[in-house]
Design an enzyme around this catalytic site. Structure first.
Site, PDB file in Angstrom:
ATOM      1  N   ASP A 110      28.112 -21.926  -4.472  1.00 32.55           N
ATOM      2  CA  ASP A 110      26.868 -21.303  -4.008  1.00 32.55           C
ATOM      3  C   ASP A 110      27.192 -20.102  -3.124  1.00 32.55           C
ATOM      4  OD1 ASP A 110      25.527 -23.353  -5.243  1.00 32.55           O
ATOM      5  OD2 ASP A 110      25.262 -24.514  -3.395  1.00 32.55           O
TER       6      ASP A 110
HETATM    7  N1  URA Z   1      27.917 -28.388  -4.381  1.00 35.23           N
HETATM    8  C1  URA Z   1      27.009 -27.585  -3.797  1.00 35.23           C
HETATM    9  O1  URA Z   1      25.939 -28.037  -3.394  1.00 35.23           O
HETATM   10  N2  URA Z   1      27.300 -26.279  -3.651  1.00 35.23           N
HETATM   11  C2  URA Z   1      28.470 -25.740  -4.051  1.00 35.23           C
HETATM   12  O2  URA Z   1      28.692 -24.543  -3.878  1.00 35.23           O
HETATM   13  C3  URA Z   1      29.408 -26.580  -4.666  1.00 35.23           C
HETATM   14  C4  URA Z   1      29.113 -27.898  -4.825  1.00 35.23           C
END
Ligand code: URA
Length: 239
Positions: free
Chosen positions: A102
């Site tokens: 993310d």
């Molecule tokens: N899980 C999440 O919520 N975000 C990420 O970036 C990776 C795994």
């Protein structure tokens, strides 16, 4: 491949600059000076020299990035900078992140131009393990550990049994690590939200058998070593 393209893709300058080196007679192929920039070479077999130095053309490249927050895991984006833009010693346009973090997640991201390795690591059938460090609002407890072990039910998906470990709890904030085997959108955040807890900070520490190099500061990157790459390739099939 064209000689000028190979040289530009190997970091010897822009297409215009390397054309000029070729015309100046600075480039040889198998010992013969070549002055035609559209000359075709076999990048695997031909011995190419520029200004007395052998050109090492690498077909595939593998980087480990300590991803900063604020960058999207994509090759292009019209709103935010991309992780590919952080790799400033690469001169081709075929680099992509293997998997996504993310925009606000930090930590280990592999970037490569090797589609086969990407498939090996990302295929849902391969159950590639990924380990994250998280700071979570609230008190994570033994009950949560058990629920993660049983498999968290999200709206659209039941997660595989995953390993939740508590590192520390202080002032109502829990520091934990989580090992998961899928890569669903916002998976870790959604897993905690299903227990009524919010992830405040998330960082990936490990993907398959590759650990984030602790010497890499946020935003820094390096090439994978041969040993890391061999381990990653040879153990990428995990049933
Ligand atoms: N899980 C999440 O919520 N975000 C990420 O970036 C990776 C795994």
């Amino acid at each position: 491949m064209r000689l000028d393209k190979l040289l530009a893709h190997s970091g010897y300058g822009t297409r215009k600059e390397v054309k000029s080196y070729i015309r100046q007679g600075l480039v040889s192929v198998n010992g013969n000076i070549i002055k035609k920039d559209d000359y075709h070479v076999d990048q695997h077999l031909d011995k190419i020299m520029i200004d007395g130095e052998y050109v090492n053309y690498e077909e595939y490249v593998y980087y480990m990035l300590n991803k900063p927050a604020g960058y999207v895991s994509a090759t292009t984006d019209n709103r935010y900078p991309t992780v590919v833009e952080l790799i400033d010693d690469y001169y081709r346009d075929d680099l992509f992140p293997i998997g996504r973090l993310d925009i606000d997640t930090e930590g280990l991201l592999i970037l490569s131009n090797d589609g086969k390795l990407s498939h090996e690591l990302l295929s849902p059938k391969k159950h590639c393990p990924k380990i994250y460090y998280a700071r979570v609002k609230g008190i994570v407890d033994e009950n949560d550990i058990e629920l993660f072990m049983k498999g968290i039910q999200l709206e659209d998906f039941t997660c595989q049994s995953s390993i939740l470990k508590i590192i520390n709890i202080n002032n109502g904030i829990s520091e934990v690590t989580v090992e998961i085997y899928e890569g669903k959108f916002h998976q870790i955040k959604r897993m905690f939200l299903s227990l009524g807890k919010e992830v405040l900070y998330l960082k990936r520490l490990q993907m398959n058998n590759l650990k984030l190099d602790e010497n890499l500061k946020i935003g820094q990157y390096r090439r994978l070593t041969d040993e890391e790459l061999n381990r990653l390739k040879n153990q990428s099939v995990i049933q």
